[in-house]
Write a protein that holds these residues in place. Structure first.
Motif, PDB file in Angstrom:
ATOM      1  N   SER A 161       3.241   5.743   9.608  1.00 32.10           N
ATOM      2  CA  SER A 161       4.506   4.965   9.543  1.00 32.10           C
ATOM      3  C   SER A 161       5.109   5.214   8.107  1.00 32.10           C
ATOM      4  O   SER A 161       6.310   4.961   7.741  1.00 32.10           O
ATOM      5  N   VAL A 162       3.921   5.435   7.191  1.00 30.99           N
ATOM      6  CA  VAL A 162       4.439   5.356   5.792  1.00 30.99           C
ATOM      7  C   VAL A 162       5.129   6.700   5.387  1.00 30.99           C
ATOM      8  O   VAL A 162       4.694   7.668   5.772  1.00 30.99           O
ATOM      9  N   ASP A 163       6.111   6.888   4.581  1.00 32.35           N
ATOM     10  CA  ASP A 163       6.872   7.882   4.334  1.00 32.35           C
ATOM     11  C   ASP A 163       6.210   8.771   3.579  1.00 32.35           C
ATOM     12  O   ASP A 163       5.504   8.380   2.715  1.00 32.35           O
ATOM     13  N   ALA A 164       6.279  10.132   3.950  1.00 30.08           N
ATOM     14  CA  ALA A 164       5.229  11.192   3.467  1.00 30.08           C
ATOM     15  C   ALA A 164       5.920  11.370   1.823  1.00 30.08           C
ATOM     16  O   ALA A 164       4.892  11.592   1.162  1.00 30.08           O
ATOM     17  N   GLY A 165       7.082  10.859   1.393  1.00 32.04           N
ATOM     18  CA  GLY A 165       7.426  10.841  -0.132  1.00 32.04           C
ATOM     19  C   GLY A 165       6.627  10.044  -1.030  1.00 32.04           C
ATOM     20  O   GLY A 165       6.312  10.357  -2.118  1.00 32.04           O
ATOM     21  N   GLN A 166       5.874   8.980  -0.211  1.00 30.09           N
ATOM     22  CA  GLN A 166       5.054   8.138  -1.095  1.00 30.09           C
ATOM     23  C   GLN A 166       3.895   8.721  -1.322  1.00 30.09           C
ATOM     24  O   GLN A 166       3.374   8.588  -2.473  1.00 30.09           O
TER      25      GLN A 166
ATOM     26  N   ARG B 225      -7.445   6.999  -3.745  1.00 32.63           N
ATOM     27  CA  ARG B 225      -6.847   5.997  -4.383  1.00 32.63           C
ATOM     28  C   ARG B 225      -5.313   5.859  -3.740  1.00 32.63           C
ATOM     29  O   ARG B 225      -4.871   4.775  -3.553  1.00 32.63           O
ATOM     30  N   THR B 226      -4.611   7.068  -3.252  1.00 40.43           N
ATOM     31  CA  THR B 226      -3.591   7.189  -2.727  1.00 40.43           C
ATOM     32  C   THR B 226      -3.393   6.287  -1.429  1.00 40.43           C
ATOM     33  O   THR B 226      -2.633   5.390  -1.410  1.00 40.43           O
ATOM     34  N   MET B 227      -4.707   6.262  -0.614  1.00 44.26           N
ATOM     35  CA  MET B 227      -4.960   5.797   0.588  1.00 44.26           C
ATOM     36  C   MET B 227      -4.900   4.134   0.227  1.00 44.26           C
ATOM     37  O   MET B 227      -4.287   3.365   0.835  1.00 44.26           O
ATOM     38  N   ARG B 228      -5.744   3.847  -0.996  1.00 46.21           N
ATOM     39  CA  ARG B 228      -6.148   2.404  -0.987  1.00 46.21           C
ATOM     40  C   ARG B 228      -4.917   1.623  -1.666  1.00 46.21           C
ATOM     41  O   ARG B 228      -4.523   0.645  -1.215  1.00 46.21           O
ATOM     42  N   MET B 229      -4.111   2.479  -2.573  1.00 50.95           N
ATOM     43  CA  MET B 229      -3.219   1.564  -3.310  1.00 50.95           C
ATOM     44  C   MET B 229      -1.889   1.788  -3.062  1.00 50.95           C
ATOM     45  O   MET B 229      -1.041   0.960  -2.938  1.00 50.95           O
ATOM     46  N   ILE B 230      -1.408   2.843  -2.259  1.00 50.31           N
ATOM     47  CA  ILE B 230      -0.197   3.251  -1.955  1.00 50.31           C
ATOM     48  C   ILE B 230       0.151   3.089  -0.437  1.00 50.31           C
ATOM     49  O   ILE B 230       1.091   2.577   0.134  1.00 50.31           O
ATOM     50  N   VAL B 231      -0.707   3.889   0.358  1.00 43.99           N
ATOM     51  CA  VAL B 231      -0.526   4.005   1.633  1.00 43.99           C
ATOM     52  C   VAL B 231      -0.754   2.683   2.531  1.00 43.99           C
ATOM     53  O   VAL B 231       0.144   2.047   3.181  1.00 43.99           O
ATOM     54  N   LEU B 232      -2.121   2.297   2.516  1.00 47.13           N
ATOM     55  CA  LEU B 232      -2.738   0.920   3.145  1.00 47.13           C
ATOM     56  C   LEU B 232      -1.739  -0.061   2.885  1.00 47.13           C
ATOM     57  O   LEU B 232      -1.381  -0.740   3.956  1.00 47.13           O
ATOM     58  N   PRO B 233      -1.209  -0.483   1.735  1.00 45.99           N
ATOM     59  CA  PRO B 233      -0.751  -1.948   1.611  1.00 45.99           C
ATOM     60  C   PRO B 233       0.655  -1.804   2.185  1.00 45.99           C
ATOM     61  O   PRO B 233       1.142  -2.722   2.911  1.00 45.99           O
ATOM     62  N   GLN B 234       1.442  -0.343   2.017  1.00 44.15           N
ATOM     63  CA  GLN B 234       2.583  -0.458   3.012  1.00 44.15           C
ATOM     64  C   GLN B 234       2.262  -0.201   4.678  1.00 44.15           C
ATOM     65  O   GLN B 234       3.246  -0.817   5.165  1.00 44.15           O
ATOM     66  N   ALA B 235       1.118   0.259   4.988  1.00 40.04           N
ATOM     67  CA  ALA B 235       0.984   0.241   6.357  1.00 40.04           C
ATOM     68  C   ALA B 235       0.610  -1.241   6.870  1.00 40.04           C
ATOM     69  O   ALA B 235       0.897  -1.402   8.141  1.00 40.04           O
TER      70      ALA B 235
END
Lengths: 265, 280
Positions: B160-165, B178-188
């Motif tokens: 559900s997280v925008d690919a632009g992120q 790191r992208t998964m842990r810091m950017i994607v998961l918090p938004q997910a």
């Protein structure tokens, strides 16, 4: 590991970006059909052209968000995405690509700020986690950067609380925080309300004035004319015409350039 | 009066509610005094504690396992993604009660388990019945089954997280992890938390199945009481009240966790939709 034979081409290490006959396709569709382009240091190159012409794709190839199918692409004399060993090319691993990308800042059409972080956290995140800059030091640099884009008072705001123009200025500060030697702008003002375009262009103009090497995909012909050192007109995956922006805009040689400019000017 | 229909239905509902209270309070077979007496007995309180511990332990295994499985599912490595798919398929395709029974009777299939090289020597062997105690069987049965469901919830959150992120963080030089842990998961999290709260509330009651392993928990303790006193329905009502009380506390916790993870999304969220739906 994918390898491909290497051709012995001359690479000029003084050029920030050197592109030789770059091809890229998405499935059946050829998006880039032999792009050759040189970007010297401290210059601003504006890429213009109709949508679907491949200008954004070419920009994304420069920091390996897309990989090229043929040809060669170098940033600061170093081949993008491949390592040369024993006259063969080996695809870089994730860490090597990440290291290469740190030298190149990118600004997106839709800002792509991290919505769960404040402006300050957005700008600080990469220096702290990728480069290992101590937090206090990164905070100082971030505040200085936000001052530079005129948003020091918004550092504790979340992106949703900022206007489009403010978000894009934070995004520029975020890219600058990694101290890149090259900045890529992918239609940075296309998603903005007309009255907010100026504040973003002002920041970019200042950046160019400070000597940053920039490649800008844009429809803002006024900006290209005023700030650009060269203008590259692309259509259907090829460079149709390039040169000094003032000359190309005033006196386009190719009929496709003339047709495009007559619609946007 | 603006809503006469509402007043009429309210009157009918009140009348029926009074009748309900009258029936429940005057029927001596509800045995309210006995319920009150046993509700805070040491065996029931032990059962309550065990139920809570098992709920949180199984959810911890489920959430950690679910995140790992979801990331494996989305991995470009086909062995990881298909392995995760197979795990999820096995555990979602069979009843959790059967899984619990299989774990507790594993010793009848493999009397001993060892570490070694397949078809080759083994370095150490254990008696299965000692290795997999009732506690282990309960945790494995509940935890691994939950991991399969959580994997689907986490995967839905991630996509559900925008690919632009991901592009923005890649362009800044973040590694994939790191992208998964810091950017994607918090938004997910915004998408993951509500169904996870639901799963936790559901798990609280699913723990009642581990009495088959057999492992001690609230329902086990309750059955031990009515096996002696024959107060079957009163004791079951008492246990249900305990389950309802614990579920309610979890629901309150879910509210605050959801609010925490909607940071930066002040204008989105369910409230705006609800307001517009009601004022149509």
């Amino acid at each position: 590991m994918m390898t491909q034979p290497m051709s012995n081409e001359f690479v000029d290490p003084t050029l920030v970006v050197q592109s030789k006959d770059v091809w890229k396709s998405f499935g059946e569709l050829d998006v880039l059909k032999g792009i050759s382009l040189n970007v010297p240091e401290h210059t601003v190159v504006c890429l213009v052209g109709p949508s679907g012409s491949g200008k954004s794709t070419f920009l994304r190839c420069i920091n390996k968000l897309e990989s090229i199918d043929a040809g060669g692409l170098w940033v600061h004399g170093e081949r993008v995405g491949y390592i040369e060993r024993n006259n063969r090319l080996y695809e870089m691993n994730e860490q090597q690509i990440a290291r290469q990308r740190r030298e190149v800042g990118m600004v997106f059409q839709r800002f792509n700020l991290f919505p769960h972080m404040t402006a300050l956290q957005n700008v600080m995140a990469a220096p702290v986690t990728v480069k290992g800059v101590p937090k206090a030091e990164a905070r100082q640099q971030t505040i200085a950067l936000l001052e530079r884009v005129g948003l020091a008072d918004k550092m504790d705001s979340y992106p949703a609380q900022l206007s489009g123009g403010q978000q894009q200025r934070v995004a520029i500060a975020r890219a600058l925080a990694m101290q890149p030697r090259l900045m890529l702008f992918d239609e940075p003002t296309s998603a903005l309300d007309p009255e907010l375009v100026g504040e973003v262009l002002d920041v970019m103009r200042q950046l160019a004035h400070d000597g940053m090497t920039m490649i800008v995909v844009t429809h803002e012909m006024g900006f290209a004319r005023e700030v650009g050192d060269s203008l590259v007109f692309m259509d259907a995956g090829v460079v149709v015409e390039s040169g000094d922006p003032r000359e190309v805009l005033a006196n386009p040689q190719h009929e496709r350039t003339q047709a495009f400019l007559s619609k946007v000017l | 009066m603006r809503h006469p229909g509402r007043w009429v239905t309210a009157a009918i509902v009140c009348y029926l509610a009074i009748f309900g209270v009258y029936v429940v309070s005057t029927n001596p077979r509800f045995e309210w005094a006995a319920q009150w007496h046993y509700a805070f007995s040491s065996s029931i309180l032990d059962g309550v504690r065990s139920t809570l511990i098992m709920t949180f332990a199984a959810m911890a295994i489920g959430i950690i396992g679910g995140v790992i499985l979801a990331i494996m599912r989305l991995s470009p490595n086909p062995i990881l993604s298909r392995g995760a798919w197979f795990f999820i398929w096995v555990f979602r395709a069979t009843p959790v009660l059967v899984q619990l029974l299989v774990w507790s009777y594993l010793g009848s299939l493999f009397p001993s388990l060892g570490v070694g090289i397949p078809f080759g020597p083994s370095f150490h062997r254990w008696e299965t019945n000692q290795l997999i105690s009732a506690l282990m069987a309960a945790l494995l049965g509940l935890g691994l089954n939950e991991a399969a469901y959580m994997a689907e919830i986490v995967r839905a959150g991630i996509v559900s997280v925008d690919a632009g992120q991901v592009e923005a963080s890649s362009a800044l030089g973040f590694s994939r992890l790191r992208t998964m842990r810091m950017i994607v998961l918090p938004q997910a999290m915004r998408v993951i938390i509500p169904p996870t709260g639901n799963e936790t509330i559901s798990m609280l009651k699913t723990t009642s199945l581990i009495s088959v392993v057999p492992y001690y928990e609230l329902l086990y303790a309750t059955r031990a009481i009515y096996a002696n006193t024959y107060q079957v329905i009163p004791m079951l009502i008492m246990a249900s009240l305990w389950y309802a009380a614990m579920s309610s506390v979890l629901m309150v916790g879910q509210f605050y966790i959801e609010r925490h993870y909607s940071r930066g999304f002040a204008h989105a969220g369910g409230n705006a939709v609800r307001r517009r739906w009601r004022s149509r």
